[in-house]
Design an enzyme around this catalytic site. Structure first.
Site, short mmCIF file in Angstrom:
data_model
loop_
_atom_site.label_atom_id
_atom_site.label_comp_id
_atom_site.label_asym_id
_atom_site.label_seq_id
_atom_site.Cartn_x
_atom_site.Cartn_y
_atom_site.Cartn_z
CB SER A 149 -0.89 -0.15 1.21
OG SER A 149 -1.82 1.16 1.32
CG ASP A 301 -2.98 3.72 -1.71
OD1 ASP A 301 -3.71 3.55 -2.63
OD2 ASP A 301 -3.00 3.20 -0.67
CG ASP A 303 -2.65 -0.63 -2.68
OD1 ASP A 303 -2.58 0.38 -2.15
OD2 ASP A 303 -3.19 -1.82 -2.03
CG ASP A 305 -5.78 0.31 -1.12
OD1 ASP A 305 -5.09 1.39 -1.00
OD2 ASP A 305 -5.79 -0.55 -0.10
#
Length: 575
Positions: A149, A301, A303, A305
């Site tokens: 993340s 961010d 990734d 999410d």
């Protein structure tokens, strides 16, 4: 520094022929030059937290490497065969832009295939929410994303998803962890069966984009879409593979990507932290927005999410909204759209978390839908959808910049959320309003709620002990008064006891146990404390509120609320 025997016992296992030469060399080097680092690498096994397993990439049981992830994957393979006997097992795997994510994803794919499990592996980096979608779309039994993340560049991670597209939750999580812990490293099957590995890409992309547009579009006129000027940054991450296409196909043409941050790069060279919660991370995007006079900034961010949103305030200044603000804006927008469409029947719900704004409850009540509140982490909101099939999920979020639109994806999803906030912004602009003005109107209707997060970083063994001791002290010596206000209620989610400090009455809470404490003060202030499940931090969440009679009074009320927050932070000595 003397190396403890229990550490040396673990090191000797890793010096056996089971492990490769590179691992042996790294260990020998640490033993002679970095014994403290060696202890950090082996003093415990890397654990699953609120967002899966994350850690520094290096050798050791407390690190991300081919052996720790191989052991996880072997355990999941064994568990899948036990839970789904006789079925043709299938898994999906995705990975982000981080260093080694692609090679670690292939290791994971190899282990699954070596165990006779069909693997759908994305051919290049993709957003985490697309993995959740793909898992369901391809009717897989489980899914893995290689991502850490928004953690620093030296980190990577391993998130596990189940059949419903959500992350692991009880009882599967504990059962799988038990299987993994019972394995030894020589039981890992690393030899791939390439015939069982199928690479996926554009066909899944198209289905995911179509689904995102269908779920997050709400009859915004084409002219309104063209009038909205958007600045977007993927913060060197995966969302650049999808979000530009989603917004373009949805009809948003005045779209500007921050060029310095457009290319995926695991070093995240232009930011201190690739976390849209941090104002600094979106500073380049906000500078571009000011240069071209954009209406809105969206940033995700690595990734994809989490979604950060910046908008113009009443003085035309670009300001970063916090996660609670974006959550209530998008939730209200969804509720209003559902109401207009006649889709609210009393069998719907929105989702939130125990450390998020209480304003979500006010919104739900006003629209006659239920607000279900769970522990921190979107896996709990996904679990709500599974646990209450008789109810329709509208949307939901958490304070840490996560939001989910509908149930096509069962995790926080910055892709659909990006489109949703643009729909809201375009419709507001078309009627002479703005995102910020819409927020102030909500405050006049439901109360002015202001939240603030303090995250204290405490790294390593000593840091973990300090965090543990802080929580012990808060439990054993509960505060009776904060900033001149009496504590009315103390909720301890580790003991599952809510205690009224005025009457000493206790109530058992039904939410699963977690290391969280929440104080409620007599004026409605809420203060929560919890160790992070993914980072070496302890977090304090402060929520204050007051009535707002008129939008014209907003600045004065906000100053008062900010002062109250600062007095609480000062008294608790957490600044």
């Amino acid at each position: 520094m003397n190396i403890r025997k229990e550490i040396l016992d673990q090191v000797n296992i890793w010096l056996s022929p089971i492990f490769d030469t590179a691992t042996h060399e790294a260990l020998k080097n640490m033993m002679t030059t970095a014994p403290a680092e060696l202890e950090e690498s082996f003093y415990k096994n890397l654990e699953f937290g609120t967002g899966g397993m994350r850690g520094v990439m290096a050798v050791g049981t407390n690190r991300i490497n081919k052996y720790t992830l191989g052991k996880n994957t072997q355990g999941i393979s064994d568990y899948l065969k036990t839970v789904f006997p006789g079925e043709d097992l299938k898994v999906a795997i995705a990975y982000d832009c981080r260093h080694n994510s692609d090679t670690l994803a292939k290791v994971v794919a190899d282990v699954f295939s070596a165990n006779g499990i069909k693997v759908f592996l994305f051919s290049a980096l993709r957003p985490t929410p697309e993995l959740s979608f793909a898992l369901k779309y391809l009717k897989c039994h489980a899914g893995i994303v290689l991502t850490a993340s928004h953690n620093p560049p030296e980190y990577n991670g391993y998130k596990v998803y189940w059949q419903d597209g959500g992350q692991l939750v009880p009882p599967q999580d504990a059962e799988i962890i038990k299987v993994i812990e019972d394995l030894t490293y020589d039981q890992i099957k690393f030899e791939a069966n390439e015939d069982l590995i199928e690479y996926i890409d554009t066909a899944i992309d198209k289905a995911f984009i179509d689904s995102s547009i269908a779920n997050a579009s709400f009859d915004t006129p084409a002219a309104a879409k063209k009038e909205l000027k958007i600045v977007y940054t993927p913060l060197h991450g995966t969302s650049v593979t999808v979000i530009p296409d989603v917004l373009a196909q949805a009809g948003y043409s005045d779209f500007h990507i921050v060029p310095e941050q457009a290319e995926p790069n695991g070093d995240f060279p232009t930011v201190k932290s690739p976390n849209p919660e941090e104002p600094e991370a979106l500073s380049m995007a906000m500078a571009l927005a000011n240069k071209i006079d954009a209406d809105i900034v969206i940033g995700t961010d690595p990734d994809s999410d989490r979604l950060g949103v910046a908008v113009r305030d009443n003085h035309h200044n670009m300001i970063l909204l916090n996660g609670n603000q974006t959550m209530v804006l998008m939730t209200h927008f969804l509720l209003e759209q559902w109401k207009k469409a006649g889709k609210i029947t009393g069998k719907e719900f929105v989702g939130s978390t125990i450390v998020s704004t209480p304003m979500m409850m006010e919104l739900a009540t006003a629209y006659d839908v239920e607000c279900k509140v769970g522990l921190t982490g979107f896996k709990w909101i996904a679990k709500m959808i599974k646990d209450f099939p008789e109810l329709k999920f509208i949307g939901g979020g958490e304070e840490s910049f996560g939001f989910m639109v509908g149930d096509a994806v069962r995790d926080k999803d910055a892709v659909a959320a990006s489109l949703l906030i643009c729909e809201l912004a375009a419709q507001a602009k078309a009627k002479g309003s703005s995102v910020y003005k819409e927020l102030l109107v909500l405050y006049t209707e439901y109360g002015f709620y202001k939240e603030y997060l303090v995250s204290l970083v405490r790294k390593g063994i000593e840091g973990a002990q300090e965090i543990k001791q802080t929580m012990i002290d808060l439990r054993e010596n509960p505060l009776k008064e904060i900033a001149g206000l009496r504590v009315v209620m103390l909720e301890d989610y580790q003991s599952s006891i809510a205690k009224n400090l005025f009457t000493d009455e206790e109530e058992t809470m039904t939410i699963p146990k977690s290391n969280v404490l929440i104080y409620y003060l007599e004026d409605g202030t809420k203060i929560a404390a919890r160790p992070s499940g993914t980072e070496p931090k302890i977090k304090f969440y402060v929520s204050v509120n007051d009535t707002l009679e008129s939008v014209a009074d907003a600045e004065a009320v906000e100053r008062m609320l900010d002062a109250k927050i600062q007095s609480i932070i000062t008294e608790l000595k957490i600044n």
